[in-house]
Design a protein around this motif. Sequence first.
Motif, PDB file in Angstrom:
ATOM      1  N   HIS A  77      -4.802 -85.205   4.246  1.00  0.00           N
ATOM      2  CA  HIS A  77      -3.455 -84.641   4.325  1.00  0.00           C
ATOM      3  C   HIS A  77      -3.565 -83.147   4.025  1.00  0.00           C
ATOM      4  O   HIS A  77      -4.546 -82.708   3.420  1.00  0.00           O
ATOM      5  N   PRO A  78      -2.602 -82.329   4.461  1.00  0.00           N
ATOM      6  CA  PRO A  78      -2.693 -80.890   4.234  1.00  0.00           C
ATOM      7  C   PRO A  78      -2.765 -80.545   2.743  1.00  0.00           C
ATOM      8  O   PRO A  78      -1.978 -81.046   1.941  1.00  0.00           O
ATOM      9  N   LEU A  79      -3.723 -79.693   2.392  1.00  0.00           N
ATOM     10  CA  LEU A  79      -3.880 -79.229   1.009  1.00  0.00           C
ATOM     11  C   LEU A  79      -3.065 -77.961   0.840  1.00  0.00           C
ATOM     12  O   LEU A  79      -3.392 -76.922   1.417  1.00  0.00           O
ATOM     13  N   MET A  80      -1.993 -78.026   0.046  1.00  0.00           N
ATOM     14  CA  MET A  80      -1.028 -76.930  -0.054  1.00  0.00           C
ATOM     15  C   MET A  80      -1.168 -76.187  -1.370  1.00  0.00           C
ATOM     16  O   MET A  80      -1.429 -76.778  -2.409  1.00  0.00           O
ATOM     17  N   PHE A  81      -0.983 -74.883  -1.298  1.00  0.00           N
ATOM     18  CA  PHE A  81      -0.813 -74.065  -2.502  1.00  0.00           C
ATOM     19  C   PHE A  81       0.146 -72.937  -2.166  1.00  0.00           C
ATOM     20  O   PHE A  81       0.462 -72.701  -0.992  1.00  0.00           O
ATOM     21  N   LEU A  82       0.642 -72.256  -3.182  1.00  0.00           N
ATOM     22  CA  LEU A  82       1.642 -71.211  -2.989  1.00  0.00           C
ATOM     23  C   LEU A  82       1.082 -69.832  -3.308  1.00  0.00           C
ATOM     24  O   LEU A  82       0.250 -69.670  -4.194  1.00  0.00           O
ATOM     25  N   LYS A  83       1.572 -68.851  -2.559  1.00  0.00           N
ATOM     26  CA  LYS A  83       1.355 -67.449  -2.884  1.00  0.00           C
ATOM     27  C   LYS A  83       2.743 -66.831  -3.089  1.00  0.00           C
ATOM     28  O   LYS A  83       3.679 -67.143  -2.335  1.00  0.00           O
ATOM     29  N   PRO A  84       2.928 -65.975  -4.091  1.00  0.00           N
ATOM     30  CA  PRO A  84       4.267 -65.453  -4.383  1.00  0.00           C
ATOM     31  C   PRO A  84       4.686 -64.345  -3.415  1.00  0.00           C
ATOM     32  O   PRO A  84       3.836 -63.650  -2.835  1.00  0.00           O
ATOM     33  N   PRO A  85       5.987 -64.145  -3.239  1.00  0.00           N
ATOM     34  CA  PRO A  85       6.467 -63.044  -2.396  1.00  0.00           C
ATOM     35  C   PRO A  85       5.970 -61.672  -2.853  1.00  0.00           C
ATOM     36  O   PRO A  85       5.831 -60.761  -2.038  1.00  0.00           O
ATOM     37  N   SER A  86       5.701 -61.527  -4.154  1.00  0.00           N
ATOM     38  CA  SER A  86       5.216 -60.248  -4.680  1.00  0.00           C
ATOM     39  C   SER A  86       3.822 -59.891  -4.190  1.00  0.00           C
ATOM     40  O   SER A  86       3.367 -58.761  -4.369  1.00  0.00           O
ATOM     41  N   SER A  87       3.123 -60.850  -3.551  1.00  0.00           N
ATOM     42  CA  SER A  87       1.778 -60.573  -3.042  1.00  0.00           C
ATOM     43  C   SER A  87       1.780 -60.003  -1.629  1.00  0.00           C
ATOM     44  O   SER A  87       0.727 -59.642  -1.102  1.00  0.00           O
ATOM     45  N   VAL A  88       2.949 -59.882  -0.997  1.00  0.00           N
ATOM     46  CA  VAL A  88       3.035 -59.510   0.412  1.00  0.00           C
ATOM     47  C   VAL A  88       2.852 -58.010   0.627  1.00  0.00           C
ATOM     48  O   VAL A  88       3.459 -57.188  -0.061  1.00  0.00           O
ATOM     49  N   ILE A  89       2.013 -57.674   1.604  1.00  0.00           N
ATOM     50  CA  ILE A  89       1.940 -56.318   2.159  1.00  0.00           C
ATOM     51  C   ILE A  89       1.885 -56.429   3.676  1.00  0.00           C
ATOM     52  O   ILE A  89       1.639 -57.510   4.228  1.00  0.00           O
ATOM     53  N   GLY A 111      -0.513 -67.126  10.819  1.00  0.00           N
ATOM     54  CA  GLY A 111       0.676 -67.320  10.010  1.00  0.00           C
ATOM     55  C   GLY A 111       1.807 -67.899  10.842  1.00  0.00           C
ATOM     56  O   GLY A 111       2.102 -67.419  11.942  1.00  0.00           O
ATOM     57  N   ILE A 112       2.435 -68.941  10.335  1.00  0.00           N
ATOM     58  CA  ILE A 112       3.575 -69.588  10.998  1.00  0.00           C
ATOM     59  C   ILE A 112       4.838 -69.092  10.304  1.00  0.00           C
ATOM     60  O   ILE A 112       4.998 -69.283   9.096  1.00  0.00           O
ATOM     61  N   VAL A 113       5.738 -68.465  11.046  1.00  0.00           N
ATOM     62  CA  VAL A 113       6.974 -67.928  10.471  1.00  0.00           C
ATOM     63  C   VAL A 113       8.129 -68.872  10.798  1.00  0.00           C
ATOM     64  O   VAL A 113       8.355 -69.218  11.968  1.00  0.00           O
ATOM     65  N   ILE A 114       8.844 -69.283   9.769  1.00  0.00           N
ATOM     66  CA  ILE A 114       9.950 -70.237   9.922  1.00  0.00           C
ATOM     67  C   ILE A 114      11.222 -69.516  10.358  1.00  0.00           C
ATOM     68  O   ILE A 114      11.529 -68.417   9.872  1.00  0.00           O
ATOM     69  N   GLY A 115      11.957 -70.135  11.269  1.00  0.00           N
ATOM     70  CA  GLY A 115      13.176 -69.516  11.784  1.00  0.00           C
ATOM     71  C   GLY A 115      14.460 -70.240  11.422  1.00  0.00           C
ATOM     72  O   GLY A 115      15.552 -69.696  11.596  1.00  0.00           O
ATOM     73  N   ARG A 116      14.354 -71.497  10.928  1.00  0.00           N
ATOM     74  CA  ARG A 116      15.529 -72.288  10.576  1.00  0.00           C
ATOM     75  C   ARG A 116      15.294 -72.996   9.260  1.00  0.00           C
ATOM     76  O   ARG A 116      14.171 -73.386   8.941  1.00  0.00           O
ATOM     77  N   LYS A 117      16.374 -73.182   8.501  1.00  0.00           N
ATOM     78  CA  LYS A 117      16.277 -73.955   7.278  1.00  0.00           C
ATOM     79  C   LYS A 117      15.943 -75.399   7.627  1.00  0.00           C
ATOM     80  O   LYS A 117      16.558 -75.991   8.523  1.00  0.00           O
ATOM     81  N   GLY A 118      14.962 -75.966   6.911  1.00  0.00           N
ATOM     82  CA  GLY A 118      14.567 -77.318   7.245  1.00  0.00           C
ATOM     83  C   GLY A 118      14.028 -78.092   6.062  1.00  0.00           C
ATOM     84  O   GLY A 118      13.290 -77.553   5.233  1.00  0.00           O
ATOM     85  N   HIS A 119      14.389 -79.340   5.990  1.00  0.00           N
ATOM     86  CA  HIS A 119      13.904 -80.250   4.945  1.00  0.00           C
ATOM     87  C   HIS A 119      13.720 -81.618   5.578  1.00  0.00           C
ATOM     88  O   HIS A 119      14.552 -82.073   6.378  1.00  0.00           O
ATOM     89  N   SER A 204       6.119 -79.906   9.410  1.00  0.00           N
ATOM     90  CA  SER A 204       6.704 -81.183   9.002  1.00  0.00           C
ATOM     91  C   SER A 204       6.224 -81.580   7.612  1.00  0.00           C
ATOM     92  O   SER A 204       7.024 -81.977   6.753  1.00  0.00           O
ATOM     93  N   ALA A 205       4.911 -81.446   7.368  1.00  0.00           N
ATOM     94  CA  ALA A 205       4.352 -81.872   6.083  1.00  0.00           C
ATOM     95  C   ALA A 205       4.895 -81.048   4.926  1.00  0.00           C
ATOM     96  O   ALA A 205       5.252 -81.584   3.876  1.00  0.00           O
ATOM     97  N   VAL A 206       4.970 -79.733   5.110  1.00  0.00           N
ATOM     98  CA  VAL A 206       5.487 -78.881   4.037  1.00  0.00           C
ATOM     99  C   VAL A 206       6.952 -79.192   3.765  1.00  0.00           C
ATOM    100  O   VAL A 206       7.397 -79.228   2.612  1.00  0.00           O
ATOM    101  N   SER A 207       7.712 -79.458   4.829  1.00  0.00           N
ATOM    102  CA  SER A 207       9.150 -79.729   4.659  1.00  0.00           C
ATOM    103  C   SER A 207       9.420 -81.046   3.938  1.00  0.00           C
ATOM    104  O   SER A 207      10.531 -81.268   3.458  1.00  0.00           O
ATOM    105  N   GLN A 208       8.418 -81.924   3.866  1.00  0.00           N
ATOM    106  CA  GLN A 208       8.594 -83.152   3.091  1.00  0.00           C
ATOM    107  C   GLN A 208       8.578 -82.854   1.599  1.00  0.00           C
ATOM    108  O   GLN A 208       9.051 -83.660   0.788  1.00  0.00           O
ATOM    109  N   VAL A 209       8.038 -81.686   1.218  1.00  0.00           N
ATOM    110  CA  VAL A 209       7.878 -81.313  -0.184  1.00  0.00           C
ATOM    111  C   VAL A 209       8.953 -80.335  -0.630  1.00  0.00           C
ATOM    112  O   VAL A 209       9.522 -80.463  -1.718  1.00  0.00           O
TER     113      VAL A 209
END
Length: 256
Positions: A77-89, A111-119, A204-209
Amino acid sequence: MKIVRFKSENHFSFGVAISGQVKQLVGSPYKRLIYSGNVFAENEIKLLAPCKPSKIVAIGLNYRLHADELECNLPSHPLMFLKPPSSVIGHEEEIIHPAISQQVDFEGELGIVIGRKGHLVPVDEAGQYIFGYTCFNDITARDLQKIDGQWTRAKSFDTFACIGPWIETELSPVALKIETFLNGELKQCGNTADMIFSPIELVSAVSQVMTLEPGDVIASGTPAGIGPMEIGDVVDVKIEGVGTLRNRVSARHLFS
């Protein structure tokens, strides 16, 4: 279509890049494009990271050859981790090499950019939530990652999420070449066809979380060939059909 985010004088805007010019948009581009009527030459503006994510969800070990080089089993299954918005350049901004790390690595990614709110998005509907694709460099303090065992510190320093130069909205992510160059020398050469989980499966997998919001980014994993950068190096992430993201590595004192 290439969606950019840029600074002109003291104003921050989204725009559409066409043939060396940027057509300014009113508001955000996620629902519909509304043009302001202002047009800028690219040399009149400063490109910024093309989105302002509320979160960056990164995926580990999503390329078969990368898993092989690390001698890891393929994930079920996809191995997920987070990076904070403060890390963006953005494109042409500097990566800061932390003084407390002795090994800072590049990891070129789609990078996949999301365009709609989804859960709880079903796989067969996940494509509708993708706004577009961009180049991503998942900078990692590899030595700290090994020390800590978990990845938060190693992945979260300021400047450790390079995104840009724009979002390409008219692109199929199937079988795209991904290359990373260090000072002009090819270091990574992969293809999205080697992904274990496709972009729609990841959405889909991330939106399950967690609920995905417009502008959020899923960094879809890196191909084989990751390696270290030194102060003064220039790293380019080039993705077929998207473009090239370029950043230079700079230094900062430990307690600046």
